[in-house]
Design an enzyme around this catalytic site. Structure first.
Site, short mmCIF file in Angstrom:
data_model
loop_
_atom_site.label_atom_id
_atom_site.label_comp_id
_atom_site.label_asym_id
_atom_site.label_seq_id
_atom_site.Cartn_x
_atom_site.Cartn_y
_atom_site.Cartn_z
CG HIS A 166 -25.61 -8.24 21.86
ND1 HIS A 166 -26.15 -7.30 21.01
CD2 HIS A 166 -24.83 -7.55 22.73
CE1 HIS A 166 -25.69 -6.08 21.35
NE2 HIS A 166 -24.90 -6.21 22.39
CG ASP A 200 -26.74 -2.46 26.10
OD1 ASP A 200 -26.21 -2.91 27.14
OD2 ASP A 200 -26.11 -2.29 25.03
CG HIS A 202 -23.75 -2.34 22.09
ND1 HIS A 202 -23.32 -2.34 23.41
CD2 HIS A 202 -22.69 -1.97 21.34
CE1 HIS A 202 -22.05 -1.98 23.44
NE2 HIS A 202 -21.63 -1.75 22.21
C1 SP5 Z 1 -24.10 -6.56 26.32
C2 SP5 Z 1 -23.21 -5.62 25.54
O1 SP5 Z 1 -23.20 -4.42 25.82
N1 SP5 Z 1 -22.41 -6.16 24.60
C3 SP5 Z 1 -21.57 -5.32 23.81
C4 SP5 Z 1 -20.61 -6.05 22.93
C5 SP5 Z 1 -19.79 -5.12 22.10
N2 SP5 Z 1 -18.68 -5.76 21.47
C6 SP5 Z 1 -18.15 -5.20 20.25
C7 SP5 Z 1 -17.47 -3.87 20.39
C8 SP5 Z 1 -16.81 -3.39 19.12
C9 SP5 Z 1 -17.17 -1.97 18.82
N3 SP5 Z 1 -16.12 -0.99 18.68
C10 SP5 Z 1 -15.96 -0.10 19.83
C11 SP5 Z 1 -15.16 1.14 19.60
C12 SP5 Z 1 -14.62 1.68 20.92
N4 SP5 Z 1 -14.23 3.07 20.84
ZN ZN Z 2 -24.22 -2.80 25.24
#
Ligand code: SP5
Ligand code: ZN
Length: 348
Positions: A166, A200, A202
Site C-alpha cells: 500500500h 494480497d 487488498h
Molecule cells: C497489508 C494489508 O493487508 N493492509 C490492509 C489494511 C486494511 N486496513 C483497512 C481495513 C478497513 C476495511 N474494513 C474491514 C471490514 C471487516 N469486516
Molecule cells: Zn491485505
C-alpha cells in the site's frame, strides 16, 4: 528454500490502530504474525533462514521520494520537539496525523502534524521509535532475496514486516511504509524483465502508483473489488497504466465469497498475461488475507487453495521472490504461508 528475515520487525509495534468508525483497536498487523509464521516454517524440512544484507538507502530511494524517506526517518524526533500530542493514557510516543490535505490545496506545510497527514492516506500507519529501522530492514530482506535470485536461486521468501504494497512513491497507508516488493522489483529490473504479481486480499495501490507510468515492471494485482473494500480509490479494472506504462498494469477483481476454484480461475487469467510478458524475474506480493477465516477479508480461500495458488505460480518456471504482505488470521497464517510456498520450495 531461503527465508530472509530479521528480529528488527519487533521494533515496529504500535500500541493501537484506528479503524473505520473511529474504533480504537489492537493492531491487526502485529509482531505475533511473524512469530507464528516462523514457528510453522521451522517445522518444514526445507526452510533455511538467512539474515538480510545492509543495502543502505540507495535502492529505497530508487522507488520512494527523498522527502518522504526523510520524513519517515525524522518524524518522531520532530514530533517530540514540537511537543506533539500523546494521548493521555498512552505511554508509547506515536506520530499520527489527523489533518489531511484537501485535493486542491495551494500550499504544503512544514509543520510535523501536517506532514503526518500529507504522507499518509489513512490512519493505520502510526510511526513509533522503531518503525523506520523495521521498515528499512524489511526492504533489505526483499533486496537480499532479489540478490539471491540474481545469483541463480530459483525461489526465495522474504518474510517482511511491516508489509509494503500500500506504500506509494511518497505515501504510507494500510500498515505499509516502504514498498518492499517494488524496491526488490526495481532492483531486479536492472538485470532483466521483471513482473510483480500481487495476491494480497487488498489492491496493491502503492505498487500500482509506483509503476503506473512505466513498462519495465509489469504489475498485476488480484483483490477484492475496491467498490466494496479498502483501499477504495484504486484497484479498478479500468486502471491499466499510463504513458509508457499503458497496458503494463492490470487489476483482477474478486467478488465477495470467492473460493479456491474461483480464485484459481482468476489467477489463471493473470498468469496468461504473465506468460505473454515472459519476465526473467517474478516478485509475488503474498498476503494470506484472502483466507476464509481472515478478520479483514471476505473471500473463502482455504489452506489447500494456497497450495494450489503456489503450484500455479511455480508452473511459470520463473525465478520467484515471494514477499510477505498481509494476513491477519494469526493462528492459520503460518500454515497458509507454508502451503503457498511448498511447491516453490521443492524446485530443483
Ligand atoms: C497489508 C494489508 O493487508 N493492509 C490492509 C489494511 C486494511 N486496513 C483497512 C481495513 C478497513 C476495511 N474494513 C474491514 C471490514 C471487516 N469486516
Ligand atoms: Zn491485505
Amino acid at each position: 528454500m531461503k527465508i530472509i528475515c530479521s528480529d528488527a520487525h519487533e521494533q515496529h509495534d504500535p500500541p493501537f490502530e484506528i479503524f473505520e468508525g473511529g474504533q480504537v483497536l489492537p493492531v491487526f498487523e502485529n509482531p505475533d504474525r511473524m512469530k507464528r509464521t516462523l514457528d510453522v516454517l521451522r517445522q518444514t524440512a526445507w526452510a533455511e533462514f538467512a539474515p538480510p544484507r545492509d543495502f543502505g538507502l540507495a535502492p529505497i530511494l530508487a522507488v520512494h521520494s527523498a522527502d518522504y524517506v526523510e520524513y519517515l526517518q525524522t518524524a518522531l524526533a520532530e514530533w517530540q520537539r514540537d511537543g506533539g500530542q500523546v494521548a493521555s493514557q498512552q505511554v508509547t510516543p506515536v506520530v499520527l496525523g489527523a489533518t489531511f490535505p484537501p485535493r486542491r490545496s495551494r500550499h504544503t506545510s512544514a509543520h510535523i502534524a501536517a506532514k503526518a497527514g500529507y504522507y499518509s492516506f489513512d490512519l493505520s500507519c502510526p510511526i513509533v521509535a522503531g518503525t523506520f529501522t523495521a521498515a528499512v530492514t524489511a526492504a533489505h530482506c526483499a533486496l537480499t532475496g532479489a540478490e539471491l535470485l540474481l545469483g541463480g536461486e530459483r525461489a526465495v521468501f522474504a518474510l517482511c514486516r511491516p508489509p509494503g504494497h500500500h506504500a506509494g512513491r511518497d505515501f504510507a497507508g494500510g500498515y505499509c511504509y516502504l514498498n518492499n516488493a517494488a524496491i526488490a522489483a526495481r532492483h531486479l529490473a536492472a538485470h532483466g524483465r521483471t513482473a510483480i504479481l500481487d495476491v494480497d486480499y487488498h489492491a496493491g495501490n502503492g505498487t500500482q502508483d509506483i509503476f503506473y507510468d512505466s513498462a519495465d515492471v509489469l504489475t498485476l494485482s488480484l483483490h477484492a473489488d475496491p467498490e466494496r473494500q479498502y483501499p477504495y480509490f484504486a484497484g479498478f479494472a479500468d486502471e491499466t497504466g499510463e504513458g509508457a506504462g499503458l497496458g503494463y498494469h492490470h487489476n483482477f477483481l474478486l467478488p465477495r465469497g470467492a473460493d479456491d476454484e474461483a480464485y484459481c480461475q482468476t489467477l489463471n487469467e493473470a498468469l496468461a498475461r504473465l506468460r505473454e510478458f515472459a519476465p526473467r524475474y517474478l516478485v509475488v506480493s503474498f498476503g494470506a488475507d484472502t483466507f476464509v477465516g481472515d478478520p479483514l477479508g471476505d473471500l473463502a480461500v482455504t489452506t489447500d487453495g494456497f497450495r494450489r495458488m503456489g503450484a500455479l505460480v511455480d508452473s511459470l518456471q520463473t525465478p520467484t521472490l515471494v514477499v510477505m504482505e498481509g494476513g491477519y488470521a494469526n493462528e492459520a497464517l503460518g500454515y497458509n504461508t507454508v502451503a503457498f510456498l511448498e511447491t516453490l520450495a521443492r524446485r530443483p
